[in-house]
Motif scaffolding. Sequence first.
Motif, PDB file in Angstrom:
ATOM      1  N   ASP A 115       9.398  14.400 -19.735  1.00  0.00           N
ATOM      2  CA  ASP A 115      10.304  14.359 -18.589  1.00  0.00           C
ATOM      3  C   ASP A 115      11.578  15.124 -18.933  1.00  0.00           C
ATOM      4  OD1 ASP A 115      11.788  12.713 -20.259  1.00  0.00           O
ATOM      5  OD2 ASP A 115      11.164  10.857 -19.268  1.00  0.00           O
ATOM      6  N   GLU A 116      12.585  15.047 -18.070  1.00  0.00           N
ATOM      7  CA  GLU A 116      13.808  15.821 -18.270  1.00  0.00           C
ATOM      8  C   GLU A 116      14.496  15.482 -19.594  1.00  0.00           C
ATOM      9  OE1 GLU A 116      17.091  13.904 -15.631  1.00  0.00           O
ATOM     10  OE2 GLU A 116      15.210  13.616 -14.577  1.00  0.00           O
ATOM     11  N   PHE A 117      14.410  14.219 -20.003  1.00  0.00           N
ATOM     12  CA  PHE A 117      15.060  13.810 -21.256  1.00  0.00           C
ATOM     13  C   PHE A 117      14.306  14.371 -22.465  1.00  0.00           C
ATOM     14  CE2 PHE A 117      15.928  10.417 -18.128  1.00  0.00           C
ATOM     15  CZ  PHE A 117      17.310  10.549 -18.056  1.00  0.00           C
ATOM     16  N   THR A 118      12.991  14.468 -22.349  1.00  0.00           N
ATOM     17  CA  THR A 118      12.191  15.041 -23.443  1.00  0.00           C
ATOM     18  C   THR A 118      12.593  16.484 -23.679  1.00  0.00           C
ATOM     19  OG1 THR A 118      10.345  13.773 -22.512  1.00  0.00           O
ATOM     20  CG2 THR A 118       9.856  15.242 -24.342  1.00  0.00           C
ATOM     21  N   PHE A 119      12.635  17.267 -22.579  1.00  0.00           N
ATOM     22  CA  PHE A 119      12.930  18.693 -22.709  1.00  0.00           C
ATOM     23  C   PHE A 119      14.336  18.932 -23.267  1.00  0.00           C
ATOM     24  CE2 PHE A 119       9.528  19.258 -19.378  1.00  0.00           C
ATOM     25  CZ  PHE A 119       8.651  19.923 -20.229  1.00  0.00           C
ATOM     26  N   SER A 120      15.308  18.192 -22.757  1.00  0.00           N
ATOM     27  CA  SER A 120      16.682  18.403 -23.233  1.00  0.00           C
ATOM     28  C   SER A 120      16.796  18.056 -24.711  1.00  0.00           C
ATOM     29  CB  SER A 120      17.671  17.580 -22.403  1.00  0.00           C
ATOM     30  OG  SER A 120      17.376  16.207 -22.495  1.00  0.00           O
ATOM     31  N   SER A 121      16.086  17.003 -25.155  1.00  0.00           N
ATOM     32  CA  SER A 121      16.164  16.597 -26.569  1.00  0.00           C
ATOM     33  C   SER A 121      15.502  17.625 -27.479  1.00  0.00           C
ATOM     34  CB  SER A 121      15.490  15.232 -26.764  1.00  0.00           C
ATOM     35  OG  SER A 121      16.192  14.228 -26.085  1.00  0.00           O
ATOM     36  N   VAL A 122      14.308  18.095 -27.087  1.00  0.00           N
ATOM     37  CA  VAL A 122      13.593  19.016 -27.960  1.00  0.00           C
ATOM     38  C   VAL A 122      14.262  20.391 -27.976  1.00  0.00           C
ATOM     39  CG1 VAL A 122      11.873  19.946 -26.351  1.00  0.00           C
ATOM     40  CG2 VAL A 122      11.266  19.596 -28.739  1.00  0.00           C
ATOM     41  N   LEU A 123      14.905  20.778 -26.872  1.00  0.00           N
ATOM     42  CA  LEU A 123      15.680  22.025 -26.867  1.00  0.00           C
ATOM     43  C   LEU A 123      16.891  21.912 -27.799  1.00  0.00           C
ATOM     44  CD1 LEU A 123      15.558  22.997 -23.078  1.00  0.00           C
ATOM     45  CD2 LEU A 123      14.698  24.388 -24.978  1.00  0.00           C
ATOM     46  N   LYS A 124      17.463  20.723 -27.841  1.00  0.00           N
ATOM     47  CA  LYS A 124      18.574  20.498 -28.772  1.00  0.00           C
ATOM     48  C   LYS A 124      18.092  20.632 -30.218  1.00  0.00           C
ATOM     49  CE  LYS A 124      21.580  17.268 -27.871  1.00  0.00           C
ATOM     50  NZ  LYS A 124      22.209  15.922 -27.703  1.00  0.00           N
ATOM     51  N   ALA A 125      16.884  20.143 -30.493  1.00  0.00           N
ATOM     52  CA  ALA A 125      16.311  20.287 -31.840  1.00  0.00           C
ATOM     53  C   ALA A 125      16.130  21.765 -32.188  1.00  0.00           C
ATOM     54  CB  ALA A 125      14.983  19.550 -31.929  1.00  0.00           C
ATOM     55  N   CYS A 126      15.673  22.544 -31.202  1.00  0.00           N
ATOM     56  CA  CYS A 126      15.491  23.992 -31.435  1.00  0.00           C
ATOM     57  C   CYS A 126      16.827  24.674 -31.723  1.00  0.00           C
ATOM     58  CB  CYS A 126      14.836  24.645 -30.213  1.00  0.00           C
ATOM     59  SG  CYS A 126      13.124  24.143 -29.954  1.00  0.00           S
ATOM     60  N   SER A 127      17.878  24.257 -31.012  1.00  0.00           N
ATOM     61  CA  SER A 127      19.195  24.870 -31.244  1.00  0.00           C
ATOM     62  C   SER A 127      19.710  24.525 -32.632  1.00  0.00           C
ATOM     63  CB  SER A 127      20.191  24.429 -30.166  1.00  0.00           C
ATOM     64  OG  SER A 127      20.510  23.062 -30.309  1.00  0.00           O
ATOM     65  N   ARG A 128      19.425  23.310 -33.107  1.00  0.00           N
ATOM     66  CA  ARG A 128      19.860  22.926 -34.461  1.00  0.00           C
ATOM     67  C   ARG A 128      19.170  23.790 -35.520  1.00  0.00           C
ATOM     68  NH1 ARG A 128      21.414  17.237 -34.410  1.00  0.00           N
ATOM     69  NH2 ARG A 128      22.938  17.116 -32.711  1.00  0.00           N
ATOM     70  N   LEU A 129      17.884  24.075 -35.292  1.00  0.00           N
ATOM     71  CA  LEU A 129      17.108  24.865 -36.255  1.00  0.00           C
ATOM     72  C   LEU A 129      17.219  26.374 -36.010  1.00  0.00           C
ATOM     73  CD1 LEU A 129      13.761  22.840 -36.466  1.00  0.00           C
ATOM     74  CD2 LEU A 129      15.411  23.162 -38.296  1.00  0.00           C
ATOM     75  N   ARG A 130      17.884  26.738 -34.890  1.00  0.00           N
ATOM     76  CA  ARG A 130      17.906  28.138 -34.444  1.00  0.00           C
ATOM     77  C   ARG A 130      16.469  28.671 -34.315  1.00  0.00           C
ATOM     78  NH1 ARG A 130      22.557  27.236 -37.006  1.00  0.00           N
ATOM     79  NH2 ARG A 130      24.469  28.187 -36.211  1.00  0.00           N
ATOM     80  N   ALA A 131      15.610  27.786 -33.777  1.00  0.00           N
ATOM     81  CA  ALA A 131      14.180  28.107 -33.633  1.00  0.00           C
ATOM     82  C   ALA A 131      13.970  28.759 -32.274  1.00  0.00           C
ATOM     83  CB  ALA A 131      13.337  26.835 -33.777  1.00  0.00           C
ATOM     84  N   LEU A 132      14.234  30.079 -32.203  1.00  0.00           N
ATOM     85  CA  LEU A 132      14.182  30.798 -30.929  1.00  0.00           C
ATOM     86  C   LEU A 132      12.772  30.796 -30.336  1.00  0.00           C
ATOM     87  CD1 LEU A 132      15.514  32.581 -28.776  1.00  0.00           C
ATOM     88  CD2 LEU A 132      15.055  34.548 -30.254  1.00  0.00           C
ATOM     89  N   ARG A 133      11.765  31.097 -31.159  1.00  0.00           N
ATOM     90  CA  ARG A 133      10.388  31.216 -30.649  1.00  0.00           C
ATOM     91  C   ARG A 133       9.929  29.907 -30.019  1.00  0.00           C
ATOM     92  NH1 ARG A 133       5.233  30.561 -32.933  1.00  0.00           N
ATOM     93  NH2 ARG A 133       3.636  31.856 -31.953  1.00  0.00           N
ATOM     94  N   GLU A 134      10.188  28.794 -30.709  1.00  0.00           N
ATOM     95  CA  GLU A 134       9.785  27.489 -30.177  1.00  0.00           C
ATOM     96  C   GLU A 134      10.581  27.158 -28.907  1.00  0.00           C
ATOM     97  OE1 GLU A 134      10.384  28.189 -33.271  1.00  0.00           O
ATOM     98  OE2 GLU A 134       8.486  27.770 -34.294  1.00  0.00           O
ATOM     99  N   GLY A 135      11.876  27.515 -28.907  1.00  0.00           N
ATOM    100  CA  GLY A 135      12.699  27.274 -27.720  1.00  0.00           C
ATOM    101  C   GLY A 135      12.201  28.057 -26.518  1.00  0.00           C
ATOM    102  N   GLU A 136      11.790  29.308 -26.757  1.00  0.00           N
ATOM    103  CA  GLU A 136      11.241  30.132 -25.675  1.00  0.00           C
ATOM    104  C   GLU A 136       9.942  29.527 -25.131  1.00  0.00           C
ATOM    105  OE1 GLU A 136      12.772  34.649 -26.799  1.00  0.00           O
ATOM    106  OE2 GLU A 136      10.982  33.848 -27.787  1.00  0.00           O
TER     107      GLU A 136
END
Length: 523
Positions: free
Chosen positions: A50-71
């Motif tokens: 849901d919306e909370f899942t996406f916002s949390s996992v995108l935050k994880a990607c920003s912490r790791l600077r994981a661009l590919r996974e974020g895309e």
Amino acid sequence: MDYALSIFHNVDEPDSLACNIMIRSLIYQHSPLGAILLFKKMRENSAEPDEFTFSSVLKACSRLRALREGEQIHAHIVKCGFKVNGFTENTMILMYASCGELDVARRVFDGLPERALMAWNSMMGACGRLANLELGEWIGEYIEANGLKGNIALVTSLVDMYAKCGQVDTARRLFDRMDRRHNVAWSAMISGYSQADRCREALGLFHDMQKANVDPNEVTLVSVLWSCAVLGALETGKWVEFYIKKKKMKLTVTLGTTLIDFYAKCGCVDSSIEAFNRMPAVNVISWTVLIQGLASNGQGMRALEYFQLMQEKNIKPNDVTFIAILSACGHTGLVDEGRNLFTRMSRDFRIEPRIEHYGSMVDILGRAGLIEEAYQFIKNMPIQPNVVVWRTLLASCRAQKNVEIGEESLKHITTFETPHSREYILLSNIYASVGRTDDALRVGYQMREKGIEKAPGYVPNTADARLDAEDDDKEASVSHHSEKLAMAFGLNRTAPGTTLRISKNLKSLYGLSQRNEDDIEGI
């Protein structure tokens, strides 16, 4: 966390609520990779995000600077036709910006139907972190054109952005025009001065903050302590510690580590250790700062004791820790200990030595007079020595009057860059120290032929020198160590019995120090 995960993994079909709780918890526990892997498993098990899942996992990607996974997550949101809210879009902006994709972040930002404060803050924060002034100025112009300057939170973010982009004066003009300022605005401006090495202005603004009866927050106090450390302003730093105790503020890792560094740079080693012992939690950075503080205050054996204690506490040293402990060995002549630590670094801790570590070893050997060993150490390095390593060896040759290796060092320096006047002067001094006056003069001629001028720095007034002195002696007699001049100034300008604290502004690399200017504070 391990216990929570064990319960979660025993749930047959965890729903999105359970998954969200675990993803957020993993991020909170500084395990963003674990959060992303849990999201992957969630999708494999067909649990609907849901919306909370996406916002949390995108935050994880920003912490790791994981661009590919974020895309990929962004694509998944679009593919599923998921209607995102402002919070999810804001985290998406943050993710792209954290990965250095400011253009993409701006496209997401431009596509927002309504730009909430959180989205503005994400964009301005990203501009500050990435020092992208052009985009930051565009945001500033947009805010001004749309009459948003009355929003204190927005203007505070704008002040912070300009300060982080190095435009401190622009930030100050905005700050001065603010009708109301909460402690975040004060903190942003003080931090800006501190990061720009304008530490006197940082402390001046901090005193204005006190007059305005605004309580500082942790970020403010960290910046103030940093400025006090640079200036050697012991009394102001002591006041900060008193304030922390009075307000019963938690001595967090960041605040406590800055306090350790402040006391160490002011020469108060026992106070530095006391601050370390008072911290409820410490990390590898805290240990490293303490060890470096002991090293810079000439307490190499004590630094080694804390390095050993660090390992007993199961805190794994990092590459910066080894730079600190090797520095301790160099400053106190602990050659065998330095050799042993350099070996253990890769053997026991799996840390590959960087050029800084090799440079530290050259400094250790050079300070101990082992010039030939230092030279062979450089020749056998598995990575190419840089100009600073050869410069370190040249400085050691000056102290040991080693002409041959001094000449070789200068030859290598010239392969990297046009030598500065200081390298030629070092070699000239080596020649002079062994009585080779003609060679010393020849170096001077070479400097003139190549158009290399000696940087004047402090030009002594030789008219004040002894009348019977030779020209060179006249210059030397009035240009002794600037700390002595500072001490003389302090004695002349303070009352009898006053303690004088002289703070030397040193910039060092691998033990090569360059004295800039001295400051003095009467206590």
